[in-house]
Design a protein around this motif. Structure first.
Motif, PDB file in Angstrom:
ATOM      1  N   SER A  17      -6.453   7.959  15.166  1.00 11.60           N
ATOM      2  CA  SER A  17      -6.516   9.355  14.712  1.00 11.60           C
ATOM      3  C   SER A  17      -5.136   9.988  14.587  1.00 11.60           C
ATOM      4  O   SER A  17      -4.897  10.780  13.676  1.00 11.60           O
ATOM      5  N   LEU A  18      -4.251   9.660  15.509  1.00 11.82           N
ATOM      6  CA  LEU A  18      -2.925  10.283  15.533  1.00 11.82           C
ATOM      7  C   LEU A  18      -1.958   9.688  14.519  1.00 11.82           C
ATOM      8  O   LEU A  18      -0.892  10.254  14.272  1.00 11.82           O
ATOM      9  N   LYS A  19      -2.287   8.564  13.980  1.00 14.78           N
ATOM     10  CA  LYS A  19      -1.472   7.866  12.978  1.00 14.78           C
ATOM     11  C   LYS A  19      -0.019   7.716  13.440  1.00 14.78           C
ATOM     12  O   LYS A  19       0.223   7.078  14.435  1.00 14.78           O
ATOM     13  N   ASP A  20       0.939   8.312  12.731  1.00 14.36           N
ATOM     14  CA  ASP A  20       2.365   8.129  13.024  1.00 14.36           C
ATOM     15  C   ASP A  20       2.850   8.937  14.223  1.00 14.36           C
ATOM     16  O   ASP A  20       4.032   8.876  14.553  1.00 14.36           O
ATOM     17  N   ASN A  21       1.986   9.699  14.854  1.00 11.12           N
ATOM     18  CA  ASN A  21       2.384  10.525  15.994  1.00 11.12           C
ATOM     19  C   ASN A  21       1.739  10.043  17.297  1.00 11.12           C
ATOM     20  O   ASN A  21       1.530  10.819  18.218  1.00 11.12           O
ATOM     21  N   ALA A  22       1.411   8.761  17.364  1.00  4.96           N
ATOM     22  CA  ALA A  22       0.721   8.209  18.542  1.00  4.96           C
ATOM     23  C   ALA A  22       1.732   7.666  19.544  1.00  4.96           C
ATOM     24  O   ALA A  22       2.267   6.578  19.372  1.00  4.96           O
ATOM     25  N   TYR A  23       2.007   8.444  20.560  1.00  5.64           N
ATOM     26  CA  TYR A  23       2.800   7.979  21.695  1.00  5.64           C
ATOM     27  C   TYR A  23       2.110   8.485  22.951  1.00  5.64           C
ATOM     28  O   TYR A  23       1.154   9.260  22.865  1.00  5.64           O
ATOM     29  N   GLY A  24       2.528   8.046  24.115  1.00  5.70           N
ATOM     30  CA  GLY A  24       1.793   8.282  25.349  1.00  5.70           C
ATOM     31  C   GLY A  24       1.308   9.700  25.559  1.00  5.70           C
ATOM     32  O   GLY A  24       0.133   9.930  25.840  1.00  5.70           O
ATOM     33  N   VAL A  25       2.191  10.681  25.407  1.00  2.00           N
ATOM     34  CA  VAL A  25       1.827  12.076  25.666  1.00  2.00           C
ATOM     35  C   VAL A  25       0.789  12.576  24.669  1.00  2.00           C
ATOM     36  O   VAL A  25      -0.188  13.217  25.050  1.00  2.00           O
ATOM     37  N   THR A  26       0.973  12.273  23.377  1.00  2.00           N
ATOM     38  CA  THR A  26       0.013  12.767  22.370  1.00  2.00           C
ATOM     39  C   THR A  26      -1.328  12.044  22.484  1.00  2.00           C
ATOM     40  O   THR A  26      -2.370  12.646  22.230  1.00  2.00           O
ATOM     41  N   ILE A  27      -1.292  10.776  22.859  1.00  2.00           N
ATOM     42  CA  ILE A  27      -2.543  10.022  23.047  1.00  2.00           C
ATOM     43  C   ILE A  27      -3.339  10.645  24.189  1.00  2.00           C
ATOM     44  O   ILE A  27      -4.536  10.915  24.059  1.00  2.00           O
ATOM     45  N   ARG A  28      -2.677  10.896  25.306  1.00  2.14           N
ATOM     46  CA  ARG A  28      -3.339  11.512  26.468  1.00  2.14           C
ATOM     47  C   ARG A  28      -3.913  12.877  26.096  1.00  2.14           C
ATOM     48  O   ARG A  28      -5.069  13.181  26.394  1.00  2.14           O
ATOM     49  N   LYS A  29      -3.120  13.710  25.430  1.00  2.76           N
ATOM     50  CA  LYS A  29      -3.575  15.052  25.042  1.00  2.76           C
ATOM     51  C   LYS A  29      -4.777  14.967  24.098  1.00  2.76           C
ATOM     52  O   LYS A  29      -5.739  15.718  24.250  1.00  2.76           O
ATOM     53  N   HIS A  30      -4.737  14.052  23.159  1.00  3.55           N
ATOM     54  CA  HIS A  30      -5.840  13.882  22.210  1.00  3.55           C
ATOM     55  C   HIS A  30      -7.136  13.518  22.939  1.00  3.55           C
ATOM     56  O   HIS A  30      -8.192  14.100  22.666  1.00  3.55           O
ATOM     57  N   ILE A  31      -7.038  12.580  23.875  1.00  2.00           N
ATOM     58  CA  ILE A  31      -8.232  12.158  24.622  1.00  2.00           C
ATOM     59  C   ILE A  31      -8.762  13.301  25.475  1.00  2.00           C
ATOM     60  O   ILE A  31      -9.977  13.550  25.515  1.00  2.00           O
ATOM     61  N   ILE A  32      -7.879  14.031  26.138  1.00  2.00           N
ATOM     62  CA  ILE A  32      -8.309  15.174  26.953  1.00  2.00           C
ATOM     63  C   ILE A  32      -8.973  16.229  26.073  1.00  2.00           C
ATOM     64  O   ILE A  32     -10.039  16.750  26.408  1.00  2.00           O
ATOM     65  N   ASP A  33      -8.361  16.531  24.930  1.00  2.00           N
ATOM     66  CA  ASP A  33      -8.928  17.531  24.010  1.00  2.00           C
ATOM     67  C   ASP A  33     -10.311  17.131  23.510  1.00  2.00           C
ATOM     68  O   ASP A  33     -11.199  17.965  23.393  1.00  2.00           O
ATOM     69  N   LYS A  34     -10.495  15.858  23.213  1.00  2.00           N
ATOM     70  CA  LYS A  34     -11.769  15.396  22.641  1.00  2.00           C
ATOM     71  C   LYS A  34     -12.862  15.173  23.680  1.00  2.00           C
ATOM     72  O   LYS A  34     -14.039  15.327  23.383  1.00  2.00           O
ATOM     73  N   THR A  35     -12.478  14.785  24.901  1.00  2.00           N
ATOM     74  CA  THR A  35     -13.486  14.465  25.913  1.00  2.00           C
ATOM     75  C   THR A  35     -13.687  15.571  26.941  1.00  2.00           C
ATOM     76  O   THR A  35     -14.710  15.600  27.619  1.00  2.00           O
ATOM     77  N   GLY A  36     -12.686  16.435  27.098  1.00  2.00           N
ATOM     78  CA  GLY A  36     -12.757  17.463  28.132  1.00  2.00           C
ATOM     79  C   GLY A  36     -12.521  16.905  29.528  1.00  2.00           C
ATOM     80  O   GLY A  36     -12.720  17.591  30.518  1.00  2.00           O
ATOM     81  N   VAL A  37     -12.083  15.656  29.602  1.00  2.00           N
ATOM     82  CA  VAL A  37     -11.822  14.998  30.883  1.00  2.00           C
ATOM     83  C   VAL A  37     -10.313  14.842  31.036  1.00  2.00           C
ATOM     84  O   VAL A  37      -9.642  14.365  30.124  1.00  2.00           O
ATOM     85  N   ASP A  38      -9.788  15.253  32.200  1.00  2.00           N
ATOM     86  CA  ASP A  38      -8.354  15.150  32.440  1.00  2.00           C
ATOM     87  C   ASP A  38      -8.003  13.723  32.840  1.00  2.00           C
ATOM     88  O   ASP A  38      -8.490  13.221  33.853  1.00  2.00           O
ATOM     89  N   TRP A  39      -7.196  13.065  32.042  1.00  2.00           N
ATOM     90  CA  TRP A  39      -6.748  11.707  32.319  1.00  2.00           C
ATOM     91  C   TRP A  39      -5.349  11.757  32.906  1.00  2.00           C
ATOM     92  O   TRP A  39      -4.487  12.470  32.397  1.00  2.00           O
ATOM     93  N   THR A  40      -5.115  11.003  33.951  1.00  2.00           N
ATOM     94  CA  THR A  40      -3.751  10.889  34.459  1.00  2.00           C
ATOM     95  C   THR A  40      -2.941  10.087  33.450  1.00  2.00           C
ATOM     96  O   THR A  40      -3.500   9.330  32.640  1.00  2.00           O
ATOM     97  N   ILE A  41      -1.645  10.240  33.515  1.00  2.00           N
ATOM     98  CA  ILE A  41      -0.799   9.493  32.590  1.00  2.00           C
ATOM     99  C   ILE A  41      -0.938   7.992  32.827  1.00  2.00           C
ATOM    100  O   ILE A  41      -0.933   7.199  31.891  1.00  2.00           O
ATOM    101  N   GLY A  42      -1.152   7.593  34.093  1.00  2.00           N
ATOM    102  CA  GLY A  42      -1.356   6.178  34.401  1.00  2.00           C
ATOM    103  C   GLY A  42      -2.637   5.622  33.798  1.00  2.00           C
ATOM    104  O   GLY A  42      -2.691   4.460  33.401  1.00  2.00           O
ATOM    105  N   ALA A  43      -3.659   6.479  33.719  1.00  2.00           N
ATOM    106  CA  ALA A  43      -4.935   6.050  33.133  1.00  2.00           C
ATOM    107  C   ALA A  43      -4.790   5.783  31.642  1.00  2.00           C
ATOM    108  O   ALA A  43      -5.631   5.109  31.047  1.00  2.00           O
ATOM    109  N   VAL A  44      -3.727   6.305  31.047  1.00  2.00           N
ATOM    110  CA  VAL A  44      -3.454   6.060  29.632  1.00  2.00           C
ATOM    111  C   VAL A  44      -2.496   4.866  29.485  1.00  2.00           C
ATOM    112  O   VAL A  44      -2.754   3.956  28.701  1.00  2.00           O
TER     113      VAL A  44
END
Length: 112
Positions: A17-44
């Motif tokens: 989904s993030l295409k050219d902007n997929a790095y750790g922080v944006t991936i984590r934020k995207h998953i949190i935004d879509k699931t409503g579940v807070d993921w630790t950075i390690g979980a990503v």
């Protein structure tokens, strides 16, 4: 073909989904935004690194950015193997969900 775990599936979907902007922080934020579940950075990062190691993702290192103190970001993108694994996992999920009757689905939502 391997059936992805739910975290792996969500991470690959976020990268896609993030295409050219997929790095750790944006991936984590995207998953949190879509699931409503807070993921630790390690979980990503743990599954991200495993997915890259196993050939589902490829990585590139970006240019240093001033707002991050000159640090380089590691960007992720899906490989052909990653795309196939996502498609396979979707087919399996769709098949499993399609076998539930309307009454089964109603019972699931009543319990939620």
């Amino acid at each position: 073909m391997k059936i992805l775990s739910k975290p792996e599936e969500l991470i690959l979907l976020a990268v896609f989904s993030l295409k050219d902007n997929a790095y750790g922080v944006t991936i984590r934020k995207h998953i949190i935004d879509k699931t409503g579940v807070d993921w630790t950075i390690g979980a990503v990062y743990v599954p991200l690194n495993r997915l890259a190691r196993d050939g589902y993702l490829e990585t590139t290192i970006g240019e240093p950015t001033p707002e991050r103190g000159g640090k380089r970001k590691k960007f992720y993108s899906l490989t052909q193997r990653g795309m196939k694994a996502l498609a396979y996992t979707k087919r399996i999920n769709d098949s499993m969900w399609s076998r539930l009757s309307a009454m089964d689905l109603a019972a699931l939502t009543d319990k939620g």
